[in-house]
Enzyme design. Structure first.
Site, PDB file in Angstrom:
ATOM      1  N   LEU A  61      74.322  96.795 -72.174  1.00  0.00           N
ATOM      2  CA  LEU A  61      72.954  96.937 -71.652  1.00  0.00           C
ATOM      3  C   LEU A  61      72.362  95.607 -71.216  1.00  0.00           C
ATOM      4  CD1 LEU A  61      71.373  99.558 -74.102  1.00  0.00           C
ATOM      5  CD2 LEU A  61      72.564  99.927 -71.938  1.00  0.00           C
ATOM      6  N   LYS A  62      73.036  94.518 -71.530  1.00  0.00           N
ATOM      7  CA  LYS A  62      72.562  93.164 -71.142  1.00  0.00           C
ATOM      8  C   LYS A  62      71.052  93.030 -71.396  1.00  0.00           C
ATOM      9  CE  LYS A  62      76.205  92.346 -67.734  1.00  0.00           C
ATOM     10  NZ  LYS A  62      76.859  93.657 -67.532  1.00  0.00           N
ATOM     11  N   ASP A  65      64.567  90.488 -72.871  1.00  0.00           N
ATOM     12  CA  ASP A  65      63.153  90.847 -73.011  1.00  0.00           C
ATOM     13  C   ASP A  65      62.525  89.970 -74.097  1.00  0.00           C
ATOM     14  OD1 ASP A  65      60.712  92.367 -72.919  1.00  0.00           O
ATOM     15  OD2 ASP A  65      61.896  94.053 -72.157  1.00  0.00           O
ATOM     16  N   PRO A  67      61.186  88.831 -77.812  1.00  0.00           N
ATOM     17  CA  PRO A  67      61.940  88.951 -79.066  1.00  0.00           C
ATOM     18  C   PRO A  67      61.796  90.303 -79.768  1.00  0.00           C
ATOM     19  CG  PRO A  67      60.985  86.769 -78.912  1.00  0.00           C
ATOM     20  CD  PRO A  67      60.467  87.533 -77.729  1.00  0.00           C
ATOM     21  N   ASN A  68      60.586  90.824 -79.877  1.00  0.00           N
ATOM     22  CA  ASN A  68      60.419  92.073 -80.624  1.00  0.00           C
ATOM     23  C   ASN A  68      61.145  93.238 -79.949  1.00  0.00           C
ATOM     24  OD1 ASN A  68      59.197  93.512 -82.868  1.00  0.00           O
ATOM     25  ND2 ASN A  68      58.092  94.605 -81.259  1.00  0.00           N
ATOM     26  N   ARG A 197      88.045  99.040 -62.293  1.00  0.00           N
ATOM     27  CA  ARG A 197      88.785  99.527 -61.127  1.00  0.00           C
ATOM     28  C   ARG A 197      90.283  99.307 -61.232  1.00  0.00           C
ATOM     29  NH1 ARG A 197      84.200  96.869 -57.439  1.00  0.00           N
ATOM     30  NH2 ARG A 197      84.189  95.566 -59.289  1.00  0.00           N
TER      31      ARG A 197
HETATM   32  O1  C5P Z   1      85.938  97.241 -61.973  1.00  0.00           O
HETATM   33  P1  C5P Z   1      85.834  95.914 -62.675  1.00  0.00           P
HETATM   34  O2  C5P Z   1      87.019  95.633 -63.596  1.00  0.00           O
HETATM   35  O3  C5P Z   1      85.530  94.782 -61.727  1.00  0.00           O
HETATM   36  O4  C5P Z   1      84.578  96.094 -63.640  1.00  0.00           O
HETATM   37  C1  C5P Z   1      84.124  95.055 -64.457  1.00  0.00           C
HETATM   38  C2  C5P Z   1      83.093  95.544 -65.420  1.00  0.00           C
HETATM   39  O5  C5P Z   1      82.639  94.445 -66.215  1.00  0.00           O
HETATM   40  C3  C5P Z   1      81.838  96.151 -64.771  1.00  0.00           C
HETATM   41  O6  C5P Z   1      81.376  97.180 -65.635  1.00  0.00           O
HETATM   42  C4  C5P Z   1      80.853  94.998 -64.752  1.00  0.00           C
HETATM   43  O7  C5P Z   1      79.519  95.446 -64.852  1.00  0.00           O
HETATM   44  C5  C5P Z   1      81.246  94.243 -66.030  1.00  0.00           C
HETATM   45  N1  C5P Z   1      80.906  92.818 -66.055  1.00  0.00           N
HETATM   46  C6  C5P Z   1      81.384  91.902 -65.118  1.00  0.00           C
HETATM   47  N2  C5P Z   1      81.033  90.572 -65.191  1.00  0.00           N
HETATM   48  C7  C5P Z   1      80.230  90.142 -66.174  1.00  0.00           C
HETATM   49  C8  C5P Z   1      79.758  91.041 -67.127  1.00  0.00           C
HETATM   50  C9  C5P Z   1      80.122  92.378 -67.025  1.00  0.00           C
HETATM   51  O8  C5P Z   1      82.143  92.277 -64.231  1.00  0.00           O
HETATM   52  N3  C5P Z   1      79.943  88.853 -66.267  1.00  0.00           N
END
Ligand code: C5P
Length: 212
Positions: A61-62, A65, A67-68, A197
């Protein structure tokens, strides 16, 4: 065959889209990653459904926001059963600390740096990323999401390193710029890799031939 240290990124709106892959990947890879797209479309129950199937669940969910809010969202993520959760390191030291101090014990908090793998990293950005990882450590996070180019520099800071930006040798890079192969990411020191992918396009290869 041992379980491969891979999280399969479920980048879609519906869990049903992944039914075929999930069946084939069961007991072959470590876990699955639920991102904002799936979480918002399916709702929190998607975590239960995946846990019932026996998956380790990484909720991406990254959080970013005050702290609370970060603290309460982190508590909720643990309560609905997530095993891993991402939080932006730039949320502030206080937010990171509140989250790490109040979370369910077995939820692993992973810090995300400002460098996404869809951008190449220059030397200045790399230094900034290392400072962010140090801040994450001081704030008691459990691990980091680490771009491939930064893994080797980060193994002294964290034991738990999760790396996206993974492509098989002959794969298209698509929108990813900072990429490496599964073998190199693990050899450099990643604990787990995230693959979306590349798994969907090479399912049988990943299950039967990829050696990690
Ligand atoms: O399809 P692919 O292997 O490129 O997907 C990478 C996944 O990792 C995606 O869900 C993307 O949101 C996530 N991600 C990323 N780079 C980051 C953090 C998360 O590609 N720094």
């Amino acid at each position: 065959m041992s379980v491969k240290p891979i999280f399969f990124a479920l980048d879609g709106k519906s869990l049903n889209e992944f039914e075929f892959e999930l069946k084939k990947l069961k007991n072959k890879i470590y876990g699955v990653k639920v991102g904002l797209e799936m979480f918002v479309s399916e709702g929190p129950n998607v975590i239960n459904r995946l846990k019932d199937q026996g998956w380790k669940v990484f909720l991406d969910l990254k959080l970013h926001d005050i702290p609370n809010t970060v603290k309460e969202a982190t508590k909720s993520a643990g309560e609905i059963g997530a095993d891993y959760l991402t939080i932006h390191i730039s949320s502030s030291k206080e937010a990171l600390y509140e989250a790490s101090s109040n979370k369910k014990e077995d939820l692993k908090l992973l810090g995300v740096s400002s460098a996404l793998t869809s951008k190449a990293i220059d030397e200045e950005t790399s230094k900034k990323v290392q400072l962010e990882f140090e801040l994450a450590k001081e704030s008691n996070l459990d691990g980091i999401i680490c771009p491939p180019s930064e893994i080797i520099k980060s193994i002294n800071i964290f034991d738990l390193i999760v790396s996206p930006g993974i492509r098989l040798k002959d794969d298209l890079s698509n929108d990813q710029k900072n990429i490496t192969t599964p073998e190199k990411a693990i050899a450099d020191g990643a604990s787990y890799i995230v693959m979306g992918r590349s798994i969907r396009n090479n399912l049988d290869y990943v299950i039967n031939e990829l050696n990690l």
